[in-house]
Scaffold this motif. Structure first.
Motif, PDB file in Angstrom:
ATOM      1  N   ARG A   1       1.951 -11.201   9.180  1.00 23.50           N
ATOM      2  CA  ARG A   1       2.942 -10.208   8.771  1.00 23.50           C
ATOM      3  C   ARG A   1       2.468  -8.803   9.128  1.00 23.50           C
ATOM      4  O   ARG A   1       3.270  -7.951   9.536  1.00 23.50           O
ATOM      5  CB  ARG A   1       3.200 -10.342   7.265  1.00 23.50           C
ATOM      6  CG  ARG A   1       4.014  -9.224   6.628  1.00 23.50           C
ATOM      7  CD  ARG A   1       5.428  -9.078   7.153  1.00 23.50           C
ATOM      8  NE  ARG A   1       6.323 -10.174   6.852  1.00 23.50           N
ATOM      9  CZ  ARG A   1       6.978 -10.328   5.693  1.00 23.50           C
ATOM     10  NH1 ARG A   1       6.799  -9.480   4.709  1.00 23.50           N
ATOM     11  NH2 ARG A   1       7.803 -11.335   5.539  1.00 23.50           N
ATOM     12  N   SER A   2       1.158  -8.555   8.971  1.00 23.33           N
ATOM     13  CA  SER A   2       0.635  -7.222   9.302  1.00 23.33           C
ATOM     14  C   SER A   2       0.833  -6.919  10.780  1.00 23.33           C
ATOM     15  O   SER A   2       1.115  -5.782  11.166  1.00 23.33           O
ATOM     16  CB  SER A   2      -0.849  -7.130   8.935  1.00 23.33           C
ATOM     17  OG  SER A   2      -1.656  -7.816   9.872  1.00 23.33           O
TER      18      SER A   2
ATOM     19  N   TRP B   1      -0.468 -13.329   5.817  1.00 27.19           N
ATOM     20  CA  TRP B   1      -0.254 -11.888   5.690  1.00 27.19           C
ATOM     21  C   TRP B   1      -0.847 -11.128   6.871  1.00 27.19           C
ATOM     22  O   TRP B   1      -0.375 -10.041   7.215  1.00 27.19           O
ATOM     23  CB  TRP B   1      -0.815 -11.382   4.373  1.00 27.19           C
ATOM     24  CG  TRP B   1       0.149 -11.603   3.260  1.00 27.19           C
ATOM     25  CD1 TRP B   1       0.121 -12.574   2.312  1.00 27.19           C
ATOM     26  CD2 TRP B   1       1.335 -10.841   3.020  1.00 27.19           C
ATOM     27  NE1 TRP B   1       1.213 -12.479   1.485  1.00 27.19           N
ATOM     28  CE2 TRP B   1       1.970 -11.418   1.893  1.00 27.19           C
ATOM     29  CE3 TRP B   1       1.927  -9.742   3.640  1.00 27.19           C
ATOM     30  CZ2 TRP B   1       3.163 -10.921   1.384  1.00 27.19           C
ATOM     31  CZ3 TRP B   1       3.124  -9.241   3.120  1.00 27.19           C
ATOM     32  CH2 TRP B   1       3.717  -9.834   2.006  1.00 27.19           C
TER      33      TRP B   1
ATOM     34  N   VAL C   1      -1.655  -4.375   1.366  1.00 22.44           N
ATOM     35  CA  VAL C   1      -1.555  -5.834   1.440  1.00 22.44           C
ATOM     36  C   VAL C   1      -2.939  -6.473   1.437  1.00 22.44           C
ATOM     37  O   VAL C   1      -3.200  -7.466   0.754  1.00 22.44           O
ATOM     38  CB  VAL C   1      -0.767  -6.252   2.702  1.00 22.44           C
ATOM     39  CG1 VAL C   1      -0.899  -7.755   2.938  1.00 22.44           C
ATOM     40  CG2 VAL C   1       0.693  -5.871   2.573  1.00 22.44           C
TER      41      VAL C   1
END
Length: 298
Positions: free
Chosen positions: A157-158, A154, A198
């Motif tokens: 993804r960030s 993640w 997130v």
């Protein structure tokens, strides 16, 4: 150890990609006069740092139990997940603050510098590469049941989302003209808010594990179903559960016929333990306390 080796390999692939992106983005940001791309480069640098954290902490978590850690070192991986989440929140706050400062300056009449096309291409390449890294790392995280890998995925993804914000702002300034440079700070604020959400979703399970939160109710129901599948035991109670890294710990009291021999009781509890390990993993820690079911004893 095979699990830890795979985590190392996946993380090394990510760290190599992050190292390349850090250098490329800084060059593109400086040459292309893009503050958004320089900020994105800093975000990629935070990704690289979290890769190092994963490599160090997962290596520690792979150590077997010793005299000072009777339950092994699995929670070091959980600590790595927590640190990655905190780093993600810090990066998101930095993006939001930077975007807000630029927005305030623009509202006060300041002209935001228009970036060059090199910065736009850097953002596009970053989006494609980081999205691939996210999918690859997330898939491995699921396969290996590694919260640290999932958290790191993640973080990839960030960075992709951050690059999307940069691409929107840079692209708007390059293609639509200088007065649209405000798209850069606006996009960064939105992306920063998404990253905080997130990060919290990644952090919450880690906090639960570090505070010995029980397993989900559904999981505990499955454990009780295993107990009830053995006709020689009854009234399972005092069930206590928790996670230790990628392992599950289960403690419970069960009642058995007080006239059973010790060998019979041992064989039954060994079967229960084997069944639980088949269901929740070979590393599952099972502790059963046997109580006699006779003359109303409890």
């Amino acid at each position: 150890m095979e699990r830890e080796k795979q985590i190392f390999r996946v993380t090394l692939v990510g760290s190599a990609g992050n190292a390349l992106l850090v250098v490329f983005k800084f060059i593109a940001g400086i040459v292309g006069h893009s503050a958004a791309m320089i900020a994105d480069a800093v975000h990629s640098l935070s990704d690289f740092i979290t890769d190092i954290i994963v490599l160090v902490f997962v290596g520690i978590s792979a150590k077997p139990q010793d005299t000072s850690h009777d339950y092994g070192h699995g929670k070091f991986e959980t600590l790595a997940t927590l640190f990655i989440s905190l780093a993600l929140i810090a990066a998101a706050i930095g993006i939001i603050v930077s975007g807000a400062q630029k927005l305030v300056a623009w509202l006060n009449g300041a002209d935001l510098e228009a970036p060059g096309s090199l910065a736009l291409w850097a953002a596009v390449i970053s989006i494609l590469l980081k999205e691939w890294m996210f999918r690859f790392t997330a898939r491995k995280g699921r396969e290996l049941e590694s919260p640290a890998l999932t958290a790191n995925a993640w973080h990839h993804r960030s960075d992709a989302l951050s690059s999307i914000g940069a691409a929107v702002g840079i692209g708007g300034a390059v293609l639509l003209g200088g007065r649209w440079t405000v798209l850069d700070p606006l996009a960064s604020i939105v992306v920063g808010g998404m990253l905080i959400k997130v990060a919290w979703e990644i952090m919450r399970p880690s906090l639960g594990e570090l505070t010995d939160e029980s397993l989900p109710e559904k999981t505990e129901s499955e454990i009780l179903e295993v107990f009830h599948s053995f006709p020689d035991i009854s009234e399972p109670h005092n069930l206590r559960t928790r996670r230790i890294g990628n392992r599950v710990a289960i403690e419970a009291h069960i009642r058995m016929d007080g006239d059973m021999t010790l060998q019979q009781a041992h064989d039954i509890t060994s079967s229960i333990e084997s069944t639980l390990k088949e269901r929740f993993g070979n590393g599952t820690i099972v502790t059963l306390h046997m109580e006699p079911l006779k003359h109303g004893n409890a």
